[in-house]
Scaffold this motif. Structure first.
Motif, short mmCIF file in Angstrom:
data_model
loop_
_atom_site.label_atom_id
_atom_site.label_comp_id
_atom_site.label_asym_id
_atom_site.label_seq_id
_atom_site.Cartn_x
_atom_site.Cartn_y
_atom_site.Cartn_z
N ARG A 14 -7.74 -9.37 -2.32
CA ARG A 14 -6.59 -8.48 -2.52
C ARG A 14 -7.18 -7.09 -2.39
O ARG A 14 -8.19 -6.86 -3.35
CB ARG A 14 -5.75 -8.83 -3.92
CG ARG A 14 -4.33 -8.14 -3.64
CD ARG A 14 -3.53 -8.75 -4.69
NE ARG A 14 -4.03 -8.21 -6.07
CZ ARG A 14 -3.46 -7.29 -6.74
NH1 ARG A 14 -2.81 -6.34 -6.25
NH2 ARG A 14 -3.87 -7.00 -7.92
N ASP A 15 -6.48 -6.24 -1.89
CA ASP A 15 -6.94 -4.66 -1.84
C ASP A 15 -8.07 -4.53 -1.04
O ASP A 15 -8.87 -3.53 -1.38
CB ASP A 15 -7.06 -4.26 -3.52
CG ASP A 15 -6.54 -2.61 -3.47
OD1 ASP A 15 -5.94 -1.93 -2.50
OD2 ASP A 15 -7.31 -1.94 -4.46
N CYS A 37 -2.88 -8.26 1.03
CA CYS A 37 -2.02 -8.04 0.01
C CYS A 37 -2.31 -9.12 -1.02
O CYS A 37 -1.91 -9.09 -2.31
CB CYS A 37 -0.69 -8.10 0.64
SG CYS A 37 -0.31 -6.93 1.80
N ASP A 38 -2.77 -10.20 -0.71
CA ASP A 38 -2.75 -11.52 -1.56
C ASP A 38 -3.86 -12.49 -1.23
O ASP A 38 -3.92 -12.76 0.06
CB ASP A 38 -1.31 -12.17 -1.68
CG ASP A 38 -1.47 -13.12 -2.75
OD1 ASP A 38 -2.11 -13.00 -3.78
OD2 ASP A 38 -0.45 -14.05 -2.55
N LEU A 91 4.14 -0.50 2.55
CA LEU A 91 3.05 -0.21 1.80
C LEU A 91 2.98 1.01 1.44
O LEU A 91 3.57 1.98 2.19
CB LEU A 91 1.71 -0.58 2.46
CG LEU A 91 0.98 -1.67 2.33
CD1 LEU A 91 -0.36 -1.56 3.51
CD2 LEU A 91 0.39 -2.29 1.09
N MET A 104 -0.33 -3.06 -5.77
CA MET A 104 -1.65 -3.48 -5.32
C MET A 104 -2.68 -2.94 -6.04
O MET A 104 -3.70 -3.62 -6.33
CB MET A 104 -1.83 -3.17 -3.80
CG MET A 104 -0.77 -3.65 -2.70
SD MET A 104 -0.95 -5.25 -2.51
CE MET A 104 0.26 -6.05 -3.51
N LEU A 110 3.28 -2.67 -2.87
CA LEU A 110 4.12 -3.19 -1.65
C LEU A 110 5.43 -3.59 -2.16
O LEU A 110 5.79 -4.10 -3.13
CB LEU A 110 3.14 -4.37 -1.39
CG LEU A 110 3.83 -5.33 -0.24
CD1 LEU A 110 3.71 -4.65 1.16
CD2 LEU A 110 3.16 -6.76 -0.15
N TYR A 135 3.61 -10.42 9.05
CA TYR A 135 2.27 -10.31 8.40
C TYR A 135 1.40 -11.46 9.00
O TYR A 135 1.52 -12.39 9.68
CB TYR A 135 2.41 -10.60 6.83
CG TYR A 135 3.06 -11.82 6.59
CD1 TYR A 135 2.20 -12.91 6.32
CD2 TYR A 135 4.38 -12.47 6.58
CE1 TYR A 135 2.55 -14.32 5.99
CE2 TYR A 135 4.72 -13.59 6.14
CZ TYR A 135 3.81 -14.71 6.13
OH TYR A 135 4.17 -16.07 5.70
#
Length: 192
Positions: A14-15, A37-38, A91, A104, A110, A135
């Motif tokens: 993530r990130d 994002c995840d 975002l 995030m 987000l 996505y």
């Protein structure tokens, strides 16, 4: 006493940016940069940040029956990925939280709720934004396998790239964060 299992090298992305290797000739993901994002044992979710579509924020707001400010600057909307292409994601810098905002990192959030778009229409939205439709998603272990197969480079995300560079510069700039010139790799791959 609970023992946590060791993390693999690809857990917790993530990130981070996923940068498509030149050899990834997939029609959708070729030459893309995806913001993750995840990422967990259940899979991963991210937004492609360098594929603008033929739609501006102002046009999108009008389609949603929102009345954009007359002095709104033209802002591109991005193809975030092939999954749920009608779902919007923003975002943004985290000055404020909206109904469905998820942090995030310290400088990025987000949001997926309509209230952020309503605020943006009246110029009360976040200072920095990137709007995406759809996505990219990976099932359990799928992203890890693709990274192991050298389909992607991975680097911590950069807000300067997200918000400060034109979309066509993001692929090379993201790779340069880890010292790689994609133009050189492209040339070598083309002669292999």
């Amino acid at each position: 006493m609970a023992h946590s299992r060791p993390k693999s090298t690809t857990e917790g992305l993530r990130d981070h940016f996923l940068i498509a290797m030149p050899s990834l000739q997939d029609g959708y993901f070729g030459h893309t940069v995806t913001y993750i994002c995840d990422h967990s044992d259940e899979g991963a979710m991210g937004l492609v940040i360098n594929q603008p579509i033929d739609l501006t924020l102002e046009q999108m707001l009008r389609q949603l029956d929102l009345d954009p400010a007359s002095d709104m600057t033209e802002q591109a909307v991005f193809r975030g990925g092939p999954v749920q292409p009608g779902q919007g994601f923003v975002l943004h810098s985290p000055e404020k939280a909206w109904n469905s905002t998820r942090k995030m990192n310290d400088g990025l959030a987000l949001t997926t709720s309509r209230d952020i778009l309503e605020a943006m229409a009246t110029r009360r939205g976040p200072r920095q934004t990137l709007i995406a439709l759809g996505y990219a998603g990976w099932g359990p272990g799928q992203l890890e396998n693709e990274i192991a197969e050298n389909s992607w480079l991975v680097t911590p995300a950069s807000q300067a790239i997200l918000f400060g560079l034109p979309p066509y510069e993001r692929w090379n700039a993201a790779a340069q964060l880890i010292g790689i010139d994609m133009n050189l790799i492209s040339q070598v791959a083309g002669h292999a």
